[in-house]
Design an enzyme around this catalytic site. Structure first.
Site, PDB file in Angstrom:
ATOM      1  CG  ASP A   1      49.967   8.865   7.286  1.00  0.00           C
ATOM      2  OD1 ASP A   1      49.933   9.454   6.184  1.00  0.00           O
ATOM      3  OD2 ASP A   1      50.940   8.207   7.671  1.00  0.00           O
TER       4      ASP A   1
ATOM      5  CB  THR B   1      54.456   7.361   2.980  1.00  0.00           C
ATOM      6  OG1 THR B   1      55.207   7.473   1.782  1.00  0.00           O
ATOM      7  CG2 THR B   1      55.345   7.631   4.181  1.00  0.00           C
TER       8      THR B   1
ATOM      9  CG  ASP C   1      49.773   7.810   1.290  1.00  0.00           C
ATOM     10  OD1 ASP C   1      50.325   7.760   0.182  1.00  0.00           O
ATOM     11  OD2 ASP C   1      50.106   8.611   2.184  1.00  0.00           O
TER      12      ASP C   1
END
Length: 802
Positions: free
Chosen positions: A540, A305, A303
Site C-alpha cells: 500500500d 503493515t 507487507d
C-alpha cells in the site's frame, strides 16, 4: 500554452478563472478508463465471425421455407444479448469502482486547498504534493521541500529525482519523499499520462493463457471446417440426388454444429460474472487477466503493515533514555513534529493523537521520511534538531537501548527512536551525531481475519512471504503469532545475499523478512520468478510500487498511495487482505469451469466435423464406384435439440458453479485429450448407426425420419455420457443436472407433439435397438478413452513435479 492570472500565483486560480479555462477546453478531460463504450460493446458482440456464419446459414434455411429448422438462429440473439448485458454490467461495476479508487489531487483555488478528481484539474492550477501522491498532469515545480519524485514508471530509472524550483514534472510519476507544489502546464490529451492511458488499464483478455488457448483451438477448428464443409456441400447439393430444399437443410445441419458458438460466449460470461462478483466485494479488477493470473499464483508476498496488521496505531509507551531531556520537552518535540508533518503516516498520526497541543516552536529545517534512510527530522532553531526513525538504523546495535528496542519489537510492537542531532536535519551530512532521547512504543493491531487468510493459502499450497520494511524481530513476532511457518525465524534483509541465485535459495527456505528496502523487494520478486514461481505482491505504500510493477500480479490496498493503485492489477478497496482468497477462488472457478465446458463444446465440434467428412466422402466415393451416396442424417432442428441438454443448458450451469481446483498450465492439451477421442467415437458411432438404419435413396419419408432418429439416439447417448464424465466429481446438483438431461430427452422422444414437431420416430424397433446397442458401445469406448487420458495427465503432472 499559459493564461495570465490576476491573483497571486501561490494562492491558485479563482473560481471565475477555472470556469473560463473549462469553457475554452483547457481542462484535464480524458477518459477515466480505457474500457469500451456501450456502443463499442454492442458492435463487438453483434458483428462477430460466429454470428456472421450462423446468420448466413439462417438465411439459407429460411429460404427453404422451414422456419422451424432455423431455431439455431436464436443463438445469434443469445450470443449477442448475453455478451452485451454481461459486459455492460461489468463495465458499469468497474467504472463505479474506478471512480471510488481514483486519486484526488489537491489544488489551490481562491486561496484554499480542495481535493478534486483528475478531470477537474485545469491549466495553471496549483497542485500540492506529498509522499505517495501521483502527478496527474504535467507541470513545473513552484515549491519544493526536499521534494523527491520517482519517475521509474516513465524512464525505468529506479533512483528518485530531486526536484527544485522550475523543474519539470511528468504525469505518471509519483512523490516518494518531501512535499511541494507545481503548476499545471499540460492537461488533457497533451499530458504525458494521457498518451499512456490506453495501455494503463484495459478491460481485456489479451495476456490470458486461457483466452490464447481457446483462440488456438478455434483457429485449428477453422482449418478443419473448410475441407469438411466443402465435402458436405458437394455431397448435399450435387451427389445426394435430393431436391434443393432437403439438400440445403442437410448442409446447414452439418455446418452449424461445427461452430463452437457457445465456447466464446461462456468464456465471456464467466469472466464478466467474475468481475461483477469481485466488484460486489469491493475488489477492483483493473485488468481481466488478473482474475486468471491470481488463480495461478503459488507465492504471495505480503507487507506486514496494512496487510497483516491494521493501519491504525496508538501510542503505548514513551521510554526516556538515560540522561535525556525532560519528559515535557520530549512531548513538545513529538507534538511539534507531528503537527508540522504535512503528510503524516500512521505512526505520526498516533503521536498527533497522543500529543495534540503544539508548543509553538518555529520550524527551521526539514528532512522528510523516506523508506531508503528510515528516518525523518525537523529542526527548530534554539529548540534543537529532532529525529524520528528506526532504532536499528539510528542507534549503535550493541547499545543497551538498541537491545531494548529489539526486545520490545519482538513482542510485535512498533518501536521508533526519538533522537536529537548535533546539526540541522537538512544538512548534507545529516543525521550526524545522534543522541538518543526516548523510545516511542506504538501498538499495531493484527487484523482479525489475517490468520484465516494465511490458513487458506496454506491449504491451497500457496506460500506466503512476509516482506516488510519494519524491524525483522517485530515482523517475526506478528508472523509467528499468526502461525506462519518460519515466522519465528525472521531474516534481516540487510544480511541477504545480493547474488540472485543465492537470494532465491534463501527465499525458498524462509518466509519472514524485515528491514527490506524497496529495491530489495523488487529483487526478491525477480528471484522468486527465476525459480518458476508465479508471484503476487501486495502493498500500500510508495515503497511497494517497484515490486508491485514487476510481480506477476500486483495487489494494492484501496487506502494505499495513488501510485500503488495505479500500477496494481487488483485493488482491494475495502483494505482487507482477507479478500484475496475470494479473488483466488473466483479465478479458479473461472478457469476450471471454462475448461469443463470447453470439453463439451469441442467434443461437439470434433464429431460434427468428422461426421461431415464421413458423409461427404460417401458422395465422392459414390462418384468413383457408382453406388448411391448417403445424405446427411439430421435436420437443423435435430442439431439444435442435440445441443440443448448435452451442451447448452449444462454448460451454462457448469460455467457458473463453484470450483476450487488449482489452476494449471497446459489448458489446450488437457481439453483436447478428452474432446478428440470422444468426438471421434461419437462421429463414427453415429455414422455407423445411420448406415445400419438408412434404407437407401428409395426410402419413404417415414424411413428417412426413422434413420435420422436412430442416428440421433446414438449421438445423444454418448454425448450425455461425455457430460457425465466432464461433471465429475459428482455431488447432488450435478447428479440432478445429468438426470435432468436424460429426462429431457426421454420427454422429447416420448410425447407425440414433440415427436411431430422435431420429426422424431423411434417406433422402428429393430433400428432403435441397434442405435441403443451402438450408443452403449460408444459410451464404453468414451469411458475407456477418458480413463486413459486421466492416466496420461497424471503421468505428465508427475513428470512436471520431478
Amino acid at each position: 500554452m499559459s493564461i495570465a492570472t490576476h491573483e497571486p500565483l501561490r494562492s491558485g486560480l479563482t473560481s471565475a478563472e477555472v470556469e473560463d479555462r473549462r469553457a475554452k477546453g483547457l481542462s484535464n478531460d480524458v477518459p477515466d478508463r480505457a474500457s469500451r463504450s456501450v456502443k463499442d460493446i454492442i458492435r463487438a458482440n453483434v458483428f462477430t465471425r460466429i454470428n456472421a456464419i450462423l446468420g448466413v446459414l439462417f438465411i439459407l434455411v429460411v429460404a427453404t421455407g422451414s422456419i422451424i429448422d432455423g431455431m439455431f438462429g436464436l443463438l445469434i440473439v443469445a450470443n449477442s444479448s448475453i455478451g452485451i448485458i454481461q459486459e455492460t454490467r461489468a463495465k458499469r461495476t468497474l467504472d463505479k469502482l474506478a471512480i471510488v479508487s481514483q486519486a484526488k489531487p489537491v489544488v489551490r483555488r481562491d486561496g484554499k486547498a480542495h481535493a478534486v478528481s483528475p478531470k477537474e484539474v485545469v491549466l495553471d492550477d496549483i497542485i500540492e504534493l506529498g509522499p505517495g501522491d501521483q502527478i496527474v498532469v504535467d507541470g513545473s515545480v513552484l515549491e519544493s521541500s526536499s521534494l523527491e519524485i520517482d519517475e521509474s514508471l516513465l524512464t525505468g530509472e529506479a533512483d528518485p529525482v530531486h526536484k527544485v524550483i522550475d523543474a519539470e514534472v511528468l504525469s505518471g510519476s509519483y512523490v516518494v519523499a518531501g512535499s511541494g507544489a507545481y503548476r499545471a502546464t499540460k492537461v488533457g490529451r497533451d499530458a504525458y499520462a494521457a498518451k499512456l492511458a490506453d495501455e494503463a488499464s484495459k478491460f481485456t483478455l489479451v495476456h490470458s493463457e486461457l483466452q490464447s488457448g481457446i483462440n488456438k483451438i478455434l483457429k485449428f477448428i477453422t482449418y478443419l471446417m473448410i475441407p469438411a464443409g466443402a465435402l458436405i456441400i458437394y455431397n448435399q447439393l450435387f451427389s445426394s440426388g435430393q431436391s434443393w430444399r432437403p439438400a440445403v437443410n442437410g448442409m446447414v445441419a452439418a455446418l452449424v454444429p461445427m461452430v463452437p458458438e457457445g465456447l466464446v460466449l461462456m468464456t465471456s460470461i464467466a469472466f464478466a460474472v467474475g468481475v461483477v462478483r469481485l466488484g460486489q466485494r469491493q475488489c477492483l479488477v483493473q485488468e481481466l487477466p488478473a482474475i486468471e493470473g491470481l488463480a495461478r499464483v503459488d507465492v504471495v508476498c505480503a507487507d506486514k503493515t496494512g496487510t497483516l496488521t491494521e493501519n491504525g496505531m496508538r501510542l503505548s509507551e514513551l521510554q526516556r533514555a538515560e540522561g535525556a531531556e525532560s519528559e515535557e520537552t520530549l512531548q513538545k518535540a513529538l507534538a511539534s513534529m507531528a503537527a508540522d508533518d504535512p503528510r503524516p503516516n500512521a505512526s505520526v498520526q498516533a503521536l498527533a493523537e497522543a500529543f495534540p497541543d503544539k508548543p509553538g516552536w518555529v520550524e527551521s529545517g526539514v528532512a522528510p521520511f523516506s523508506s531508503a534512510k528510515k528516518w525523518s527530522g525537523l529542526s527548530y532553531g534554539d529548540n534543537g534538531h529532532w529525529l524520528l526513525g528506526a532504532p536499528d538504523i539510528l542507534l549503535d546495535p550493541d547499545s543497551d537501548m538498541a537491545r531494548n528496542a529489539e526486545h520490545i519489537g519482538s513482542a510485535g510492537l512498533r518501536v521508533l527512536l526519538l533522537g536529537s542531532s548535533d546539526r540541522p536535519v537538512d544538512a548534507p551530512d545529516a543525521p550526524g551525531v545522534v543522541t538518543p532521547q526516548a523510545l516511542v512504543v506504538l501498538e499495531q493491531r493484527v487484523r482479525p481475519d489475517a490468520r484465516d487468510t494465511l490458513d487458506y493459502f496454506a491449504s491451497q499450497n500457496v506460500s506466503v512471504k512476509v516482506i516488510s520494511g519494519d524491524n525483522a524481530v517485530s515482523v517475526g513476532a506478528v508472523a509467528g503469532s499468526l502461525g506462519l511457518p518460519g515466522g519465528d525465524r525472521p531474516i534481516d534483509a540487510r544480511q541477504l545475499p545480493s547474488e540472485r541465485e543465492q537470494l532465491a535459495a534463501t527465499l525458498e527456505e524462509s518466509t519472514t523478512f524485515g528491514r527490506v528496502r524497496p529495491d530489495q523487494k523488487r529483487e526478491m520478486v525477480a528471484a522468486l520468478q527465476s525459480r518458476g514461481h508465479t508471484v503476487a505482491m501486495t502493498g500500500d505504500g510508495v515503497n511497494d510500487v517497484l515490486a508491485l510493477k514487476d510481480a506477476d500480479i500486483g495487489v494494492s490496498m484501496g487506502s494505499g498511495s495513488p501510485a500503488t493503485r495505479a500500477v496494481a492489477q487488483i485493488v482491494l478497496l475495502d483494505n482487507k487482505f482477507a479478500t484475496l482468497p475470494y479473488v483466488v477462488a473466483e479465478g479458479r472457478r473461472v478457469i476450471g469451469n471454462i475448461e469443463r465446458v470447453s470439453n463439451l463444446f469441442l467434443t461437439k465440434t470434433v464429431y460434427s466435423v468428422l461426421l461431415a467428412f464421413l458423409i461427404g466422402l460417401t458422395g465422392v466415393v459414390s462418384q468413383i464406384f457408382g453406388f448411391d451416396p448417403v445424405p446427411y442424417p439430421f435436420l437443423p432442428r435435430h442439431v439444435t435439440i442435440a445441443a440443448w441438454f448435452t451442451i447448452g443448458i449444462p454448460a451454462f450451469i457448469l460455467s457458473l458453479a463453484p470450483n476450487n481446483e488449482r489452476a494449471r498450465t497446459g489448458f489446450v492439451p488437457r481439453v483436447m485429450r478428452l474432446a478428440i477421442p470422444s468426438g471421434i467415437v461419437i462421429g463414427v458411432a453415429t455414422f455407423v448407426s445411420y448406415l445400419i438404419a438408412y434404407a437407401g435413396p428409395d426410402a419413404t419419408d417415414e424411413q428417412v425420419v426413422q434413420a435420422g432418429t436412430a442416428a440421433l439416439i446414438t449421438l445423444i447417448m454418448i454425448a450425455v455420457w461425455v457430460l457425465a464424465i466432464v461433471a465429475r466429481p459428482y455431488n447432488w446438483w450435478k447428479i440432478v443436472l445429468i438426470a435432468g438431461s436424460v429426462v429431457g430427452y426421454l420427454i422429447l422422444f416420448a410425447l407425440p407433439f414433440t415427436r411431430t414437431f422435431f420429426k422424431l420416430d423411434p417406433t422402428n424397433v429393430d433400428v432403435t435397438v441397434a442405435a441403443l446397442i451402438i450408443g452403449a458401445i460408444g459410451m464404453v469406448l468414451v469411458e475407456i478413452a477418458s480413463r486413459i487420458g486421466v492416466r496420461m495427465a497424471s503421468a505428465n503432472d508427475a513428470d512436471t513435479a520431478d
